[in-house]
Design a protein around this motif. Structure first.
Motif, PDB file in Angstrom:
ATOM      1  N   TRP A   8       0.834  -1.213   0.000  1.00 53.32           N
ATOM      2  CA  TRP A   8       0.000   0.000   0.000  1.00 53.32           C
ATOM      3  C   TRP A   8       0.861   1.253   0.000  1.00 53.32           C
ATOM      4  O   TRP A   8       0.551   2.218  -0.717  1.00 53.32           O
ATOM      5  N   TYR A  12       0.839   4.475  -2.801  1.00 57.32           N
ATOM      6  CA  TYR A  12       0.757   5.918  -2.531  1.00 57.32           C
ATOM      7  C   TYR A  12       1.983   6.641  -3.060  1.00 57.32           C
ATOM      8  O   TYR A  12       1.870   7.711  -3.666  1.00 57.32           O
ATOM      9  N   GLY A  48      -9.258   1.591   6.699  1.00 61.38           N
ATOM     10  CA  GLY A  48      -8.702   1.557   5.340  1.00 61.38           C
ATOM     11  C   GLY A  48      -9.115   2.835   4.631  1.00 61.38           C
ATOM     12  O   GLY A  48      -9.561   2.840   3.497  1.00 61.38           O
ATOM     13  N   GLY A  50      -7.624   5.513   3.443  1.00 64.60           N
ATOM     14  CA  GLY A  50      -6.938   6.195   2.350  1.00 64.60           C
ATOM     15  C   GLY A  50      -6.948   7.693   2.586  1.00 64.60           C
ATOM     16  O   GLY A  50      -6.787   8.162   3.722  1.00 64.60           O
ATOM     17  N   ALA A  69      -8.521   5.252  10.027  1.00 67.01           N
ATOM     18  CA  ALA A  69      -7.460   4.270  10.287  1.00 67.01           C
ATOM     19  C   ALA A  69      -6.907   3.763   8.967  1.00 67.01           C
ATOM     20  O   ALA A  69      -7.670   3.434   8.049  1.00 67.01           O
ATOM     21  N   ILE A  71      -3.266   1.451   7.373  1.00 71.93           N
ATOM     22  CA  ILE A  71      -2.004   0.749   7.610  1.00 71.93           C
ATOM     23  C   ILE A  71      -0.832   1.540   7.014  1.00 71.93           C
ATOM     24  O   ILE A  71       0.319   1.347   7.419  1.00 71.93           O
ATOM     25  N   SER A  72      -1.130   2.420   6.067  1.00 70.03           N
ATOM     26  CA  SER A  72      -0.085   3.243   5.439  1.00 70.03           C
ATOM     27  C   SER A  72      -0.137   4.652   6.024  1.00 70.03           C
ATOM     28  O   SER A  72      -1.215   5.253   6.135  1.00 70.03           O
ATOM     29  N   VAL A  94      -2.697   2.231  11.948  1.00 70.75           N
ATOM     30  CA  VAL A  94      -2.817   0.912  12.564  1.00 70.75           C
ATOM     31  C   VAL A  94      -3.387  -0.085  11.561  1.00 70.75           C
ATOM     32  O   VAL A  94      -4.117   0.283  10.637  1.00 70.75           O
ATOM     33  N   GLN A 109     -15.826   1.518   2.350  1.00 78.10           N
ATOM     34  CA  GLN A 109     -15.716   1.907   0.942  1.00 78.10           C
ATOM     35  C   GLN A 109     -14.342   1.506   0.427  1.00 78.10           C
ATOM     36  O   GLN A 109     -13.318   1.994   0.921  1.00 78.10           O
ATOM     37  N   ALA A 114     -10.011  -4.390  -0.995  1.00 78.41           N
ATOM     38  CA  ALA A 114      -8.554  -4.232  -0.979  1.00 78.41           C
ATOM     39  C   ALA A 114      -7.870  -5.387  -0.251  1.00 78.41           C
ATOM     40  O   ALA A 114      -6.666  -5.591  -0.393  1.00 78.41           O
TER      41      ALA A 114
HETATM   42  C1  LIG Z   1      -8.295   0.728  -2.088  1.00 78.03           C
HETATM   43  S1  LIG Z   1      -7.748   1.759  -0.812  1.00 78.03           S
HETATM   44  C2  LIG Z   1      -9.259   2.573  -0.325  1.00 78.03           C
HETATM   45  C3  LIG Z   1      -9.089   3.884   0.406  1.00 78.03           C
HETATM   46  C4  LIG Z   1     -10.391   4.606   0.785  1.00 78.03           C
HETATM   47  N1  LIG Z   1     -11.299   3.746   1.506  1.00 78.03           N
HETATM   48  C5  LIG Z   1     -11.079   5.198  -0.419  1.00 78.03           C
HETATM   49  O1  LIG Z   1     -12.232   4.833  -0.699  1.00 78.03           O
HETATM   50  O2  LIG Z   1     -10.461   6.044  -1.083  1.00 78.03           O
HETATM   51  C6  LIG Z   1      -7.498   0.608   0.518  1.00 78.03           C
HETATM   52  C7  LIG Z   1      -6.869   1.235   1.740  1.00 78.03           C
HETATM   53  O3  LIG Z   1      -6.842   0.274   2.794  1.00 78.03           O
HETATM   54  C8  LIG Z   1      -5.597   0.380   3.470  1.00 78.03           C
HETATM   55  N2  LIG Z   1      -5.363  -0.918   4.119  1.00 78.03           N
HETATM   56  C9  LIG Z   1      -5.108  -2.098   3.537  1.00 78.03           C
HETATM   57  N3  LIG Z   1      -5.000  -3.073   4.456  1.00 78.03           N
HETATM   58  C10 LIG Z   1      -5.214  -2.483   5.660  1.00 78.03           C
HETATM   59  C11 LIG Z   1      -5.270  -2.969   6.989  1.00 78.03           C
HETATM   60  N4  LIG Z   1      -5.067  -4.258   7.287  1.00 78.03           N
HETATM   61  N5  LIG Z   1      -5.530  -2.085   7.989  1.00 78.03           N
HETATM   62  C12 LIG Z   1      -5.744  -0.775   7.706  1.00 78.03           C
HETATM   63  N6  LIG Z   1      -5.694  -0.266   6.456  1.00 78.03           N
HETATM   64  C13 LIG Z   1      -5.453  -1.110   5.449  1.00 78.03           C
HETATM   65  C14 LIG Z   1      -4.606   0.742   2.378  1.00 78.03           C
HETATM   66  O4  LIG Z   1      -3.437   1.334   2.858  1.00 78.03           O
HETATM   67  C15 LIG Z   1      -5.448   1.697   1.524  1.00 78.03           C
HETATM   68  O5  LIG Z   1      -5.314   3.029   1.953  1.00 78.03           O
END
Ligand SMILES: C[S@@+](CC[C@H](N)C(=O)[O-])C[C@H]1O[C@@H](n2cnc3c(N)ncnc32)[C@H](O)[C@@H]1O
Length: 195
Positions: A8, A12, A48, A50, A69, A71-72, A94, A109, A114
């Motif tokens: 991830w 970015y 997640g 973003g 929240a 992970i990145s 986290v 969303q 993902a």
């Molecule tokens: C496809 S993006 C979607 C971002 C946002 N929800 C949007 O609609 O624009 C997926 C996001 O989930 C995060 N992500 C993936 N695995 C994760 C985890 N285990 N815990 C938290 N975030 C996570 C990624 O870093 C990324 O920002």
């Protein structure tokens, strides 16, 4: 493929963020717009998140207990710059699966799609763990096969609903009628109440 933090981060860093609508999408906007002033104190999580355009809109609409929240750290840094008055303690860097807290509403969303599909049962269980009894999981899921080897991973209503049934009362899990144009006809809106 290992879909981990580095995966991830790299998306970015290389600006490979095709999922980012760059504004709050209509299904989520319409949901929050019809809530009452008495709901403004609810604890809301966007996992997640973003770049978290949804959280920005909801926060600016007066919902002060919004948590984001990811992970990145990259999108969280972007968010901090865009929304400088957002409380730092509500920005959570986290892994969703390690989060310990309790919320009234969680927004979905493009987070479910993902994740590696083998994590879907754990995703539903974790959502239930993070919600108070009567809390709501609200958002959109793709009703489209999408990719098999890398995100976004898709699926069908029948598959998805089986993960949520053990924990949630299914209020709505059906075609989304107010998707943004690129997702029109390819999304389910979900409104689930934690049992
Ligand atoms: C496809 S993006 C979607 C971002 C946002 N929800 C949007 O609609 O624009 C997926 C996001 O989930 C995060 N992500 C993936 N695995 C994760 C985890 N285990 N815990 C938290 N975030 C996570 C990624 O870093 C990324 O920002």
């Amino acid at each position: 493929m290992n879909i981990n933090k580095e995966f991830w981060d790299q998306r970015y860093v290389s600006n490979d963020t095709g999922w980012d609508a760059s504004y709050i999408t209509t299904p989520i906007k319409d949901y929050f717009d019809q809530l009452d002033d008495k709901d403004k104190n609810l604890r809301i999580l966007v996992p997640g998140c973003g770049n978290a355009h949804e959280a920005e809109y909801v926060f600016r609409s007066g919902f002060k207990n919004v948590f984001v929240a990811d992970i990145s750290a990259f999108p969280l840094e972007n968010f901090k710059k865009r929304v400088p008055d957002f409380p730092a303690e509500q920005l959570l860097h986290v892994d969703f699966f390690l989060l310990k807290d309790s919320f009234d509403i969680i927004i979905e969303q493009t987070f479910f799609c993902a994740l590696d599909p083998k994590l879907r049962p754990q995703y539903a269980a974790k959502m239930a763990e993070l919600l108070k009894k009567g809390g709501r999981l609200v958002g959109v899921l793709f009703n489209d096969p999408l990719n098999n080897d890398k995100p976004p991973f898709g699926g069908t209503k029948e598959e998805y609903i089986s993960y949520f049934r053990p924990y949630f009362e299914i209020k709505y899990f059906d075609n989304c009628h107010n998707s943004i144009p690129p997702r029109a006809g390819r999304e389910l809106f979900i409104y689930l109440i934690k049992k």
